[in-house]
Write a protein that holds these residues in place. Structure first.
Motif, PDB file in Angstrom:
ATOM      1  N   SER A  15       5.401 -12.348  -7.759  1.00 32.33           N
ATOM      2  CA  SER A  15       5.500 -11.956  -6.358  1.00 32.33           C
ATOM      3  C   SER A  15       5.867 -13.144  -5.466  1.00 32.33           C
ATOM      4  N   GLU A  16       5.387 -14.346  -5.832  1.00 32.38           N
ATOM      5  CA  GLU A  16       5.770 -15.535  -5.071  1.00 32.38           C
ATOM      6  C   GLU A  16       7.256 -15.850  -5.265  1.00 32.38           C
ATOM      7  N   GLU A  17       7.743 -15.722  -6.498  1.00 33.51           N
ATOM      8  CA  GLU A  17       9.164 -15.958  -6.748  1.00 33.51           C
ATOM      9  C   GLU A  17      10.015 -14.959  -5.967  1.00 33.51           C
ATOM     10  N   VAL A  89       6.932  -9.769  10.969  1.00 33.55           N
ATOM     11  CA  VAL A  89       5.970 -10.273   9.990  1.00 33.55           C
ATOM     12  C   VAL A  89       6.093  -9.396   8.751  1.00 33.55           C
ATOM     13  N   HIS A  90       6.280 -10.044   7.614  1.00 35.02           N
ATOM     14  CA  HIS A  90       6.463  -9.349   6.333  1.00 35.02           C
ATOM     15  C   HIS A  90       5.371  -9.850   5.398  1.00 35.02           C
ATOM     16  N   THR A  91       4.401  -8.991   5.095  1.00 36.88           N
ATOM     17  CA  THR A  91       3.270  -9.384   4.256  1.00 36.88           C
ATOM     18  C   THR A  91       3.534  -9.033   2.793  1.00 36.88           C
ATOM     19  N   HIS A  92       2.844  -9.760   1.908  1.00 40.89           N
ATOM     20  CA  HIS A  92       2.990  -9.582   0.474  1.00 40.89           C
ATOM     21  C   HIS A  92       1.613  -9.754  -0.168  1.00 40.89           C
ATOM     22  N   GLN A  93       1.415  -9.109  -1.315  1.00 37.67           N
ATOM     23  CA  GLN A  93       0.163  -9.191  -2.067  1.00 37.67           C
ATOM     24  C   GLN A  93      -0.964  -8.473  -1.319  1.00 37.67           C
ATOM     25  N   LYS A  95      -4.466  -8.863  -0.505  1.00 39.57           N
ATOM     26  CA  LYS A  95      -5.329  -9.369   0.566  1.00 39.57           C
ATOM     27  C   LYS A  95      -4.516  -9.764   1.790  1.00 39.57           C
ATOM     28  N   ALA A  96      -3.417 -10.501   1.589  1.00 33.74           N
ATOM     29  CA  ALA A  96      -2.568 -10.872   2.718  1.00 33.74           C
ATOM     30  C   ALA A  96      -1.980  -9.632   3.380  1.00 33.74           C
ATOM     31  N   GLY A  97      -1.742  -8.597   2.576  1.00 32.53           N
ATOM     32  CA  GLY A  97      -1.212  -7.364   3.144  1.00 32.53           C
ATOM     33  C   GLY A  97      -2.180  -6.708   4.102  1.00 32.53           C
ATOM     34  N   ILE A  98      -3.471  -6.737   3.793  1.00 32.59           N
ATOM     35  CA  ILE A  98      -4.468  -6.132   4.683  1.00 32.59           C
ATOM     36  C   ILE A  98      -4.730  -7.032   5.892  1.00 32.59           C
ATOM     37  N   VAL A  99      -5.153  -8.260   5.621  1.00 34.00           N
ATOM     38  CA  VAL A  99      -5.495  -9.179   6.712  1.00 34.00           C
ATOM     39  C   VAL A  99      -4.264  -9.477   7.566  1.00 34.00           C
ATOM     40  N   GLY A 100      -3.124  -9.708   6.914  1.00 33.19           N
ATOM     41  CA  GLY A 100      -1.911 -10.079   7.639  1.00 33.19           C
ATOM     42  C   GLY A 100      -1.400  -8.998   8.550  1.00 33.19           C
ATOM     43  N   GLY A 115       5.405  -5.696   1.976  1.00 30.94           N
ATOM     44  CA  GLY A 115       6.103  -5.691   0.705  1.00 30.94           C
ATOM     45  C   GLY A 115       5.145  -5.313  -0.417  1.00 30.94           C
ATOM     46  N   VAL A 116       5.437  -4.231  -1.122  1.00 31.26           N
ATOM     47  CA  VAL A 116       4.532  -3.729  -2.161  1.00 31.26           C
ATOM     48  C   VAL A 116       5.007  -4.241  -3.522  1.00 31.26           C
ATOM     49  N   HIS A 117       4.305  -5.255  -4.034  1.00 32.32           N
ATOM     50  CA  HIS A 117       4.540  -5.773  -5.377  1.00 32.32           C
ATOM     51  C   HIS A 117       3.589  -5.108  -6.370  1.00 32.32           C
ATOM     52  N   ILE A 118       2.423  -4.738  -5.868  1.00 31.33           N
ATOM     53  CA  ILE A 118       1.399  -4.076  -6.670  1.00 31.33           C
ATOM     54  C   ILE A 118       0.536  -3.262  -5.720  1.00 31.33           C
TER      55      ILE A 118
END
Length: 388
Positions: A15-17, A89-93, A95-100, A115-118
């Motif tokens: 997801s970072e890549e 703002v584009h969140t990923h993952q 925890k960051a998706g919720i808090v962000g 962004g939904v990676h999982i």
């Protein structure tokens, strides 16, 4: 346009890549791009690869549920976003998706994208699934739209009624296809597999993934007995880093598998490790369509793995992979034994992998595609204010 991406962690996983490749494409289009990351980070590599990317650390942002840290991360992130005043703002993952997303909404950011990676609730049951679903549905109310890495993730999201009134797009997690299709094994392959000069090359099984719980390295080690007994000269190569490294290394010693299982750490040349392998495996039972699996296929390697949402876009059981029901470790072991013991089956699976059409995963288009989706969402937001 000023764009802020938010990640729970900035390590070296898929997801970072994916996020860094998206940032690179947006920087190339002339946009101002920030990447906010949590406590678990190795920002040096990102800084070297993308010197124009602006990195911001929020130390309280961690993977684990921790109400005090989570509130601290929310307040810190809201403050950062108010100062930066981004258009997107584009969140990923997870925890960051919720808090962000809540922080972005509180900071008055015009467009909030996740962004939904999982999907954290996929593969869970009972109270944990209920909590994850409640959190995702709540965050969806302050989300203008979703970008999924696969159709399977999108469908699972809609099936569980997460953000059903919001637009859902798919931008596949791309990479440099040719890099994997034409790679050669590393010159020091004998050292990597622990083989003496002049000895025959052993059968090599590679697994490229972060050393973290959901990748199931520890469970795999517990089920390798029959495989090692039948193929004692085979070598398992685990390429990747993560906080479970010491525990995995200890398990390898405990089982006496030091000769057969090799921890390679993070590799800058994953394509060469895949090129060295006869079979590639993936043991996660909960994530989106993994980049490493796509890379295995791009390199023309047979794959043995558990079924995951989105695999149907690329894999066909018996054609380019052997797909096992999630959690069926006996079936996984038997599948691996069959493929290891049948050179003709390996060759047929490899041929199927080489002829798999992966053009939709060409990484060069990710940044542009994401920018187009932003523009579409901004236009929709202006036309339909209730979706703002």
């Amino acid at each position: 346009m000023r764009i802020v991406h938010v990640l729970t962690r900035l390590l070296r996983a898929g997801s970072e890549e994916n996020t860094l490749l998206t940032c690179a494409g947006q920087l190339a289009e002339g946009h101002e791009v920030y990447l906010v990351h949590g406590h678990d980070s190795a920002p040096e590599a990102a800084g070297r690869a993308l010197p124009d990317l602006r990195l911001v650390s929020v130390p309280a942002l961690t993977r684990e549920l921790h109400p005090l840290k989570d509130m601290s991360a929310f307040l810190h992130l809201r403050r950062v976003l108010k100062q930066l005043s981004p258009q997107v703002v584009h969140t990923h993952q997870s925890k960051a998706g919720i808090v962000g997303r809540f922080a972005a909404a509180a900071a008055g950011v015009p467009l909030v994208v996740h962004g939904v990676h999982i999907l954290p609730f996929v593969g869970e049951t009972g109270a944990r699934k209920a909590i994850y679903l409640l959190s995702e549905r709540a965050a969806a109310r302050v989300t203008n739209g979703f970008i999924h890495v696969s159709e399977g993730m999108r469908d699972a999201c809609l099936e569980h009624r997460v953000g059903t009134e919001r637009p859902h797009h798919v931008v596949r997690s791309g990479f440099e296809l040719g890099r994997f299709a034409t790679a050669q094994p590393p010159q020091d392959w004998r050292d990597l597999v622990g083989t003496d000069q002049g000895a025959d090359r052993p059968l090599v099984i590679a697994m490229l993934s972060a050393l973290e719980p959901r990748k199931n390295h520890l469970a795999l080690l517990d089920h390798l007995g029959p495989v090692i007994e039948s193929f004692p000269q085979a070598r398992f190569l685990f390429a990747g880093e993560g906080h479970l490294r010491d525990e995995i290394a200890a398990k390898i010693r405990e089982l006496g598998l030091q000769a057969q299982v090799r921890l390679l750490g993070y590799r800058e040349d994953p394509e060469r490790i895949i090129a060295l392998s006869d079979i590639c495996i993936h043991c996660s039972e909960r994530e989106g369509l993994p980049r490493s699996v796509l890379q295995y296929i791009a390199a023309g390697r047979p794959v043995v793995l558990f079924d995951l949402p989105g695999l149907e876009e690329v894999l066909r059981d018996g054609q380019n992979a052997v797909i096992v029901p999630p959690g069926d470790w006996g079936g996984f072991t038997q599948a691996l034994l069959r493929v290891l013991g049948d050179p003709a089956a390996r060759a047929a699976l490899a041929e199927g992998a080489r002829h798999t059409d992966l053009r939709r995963w060409d990484g060069s288009a990710m940044g542009r595609d994401t920018l187009s989706i932003y523009s579409e969402m901004i236009s929709m937001r202006h036309q339909h204010p209730r979706l703002a």
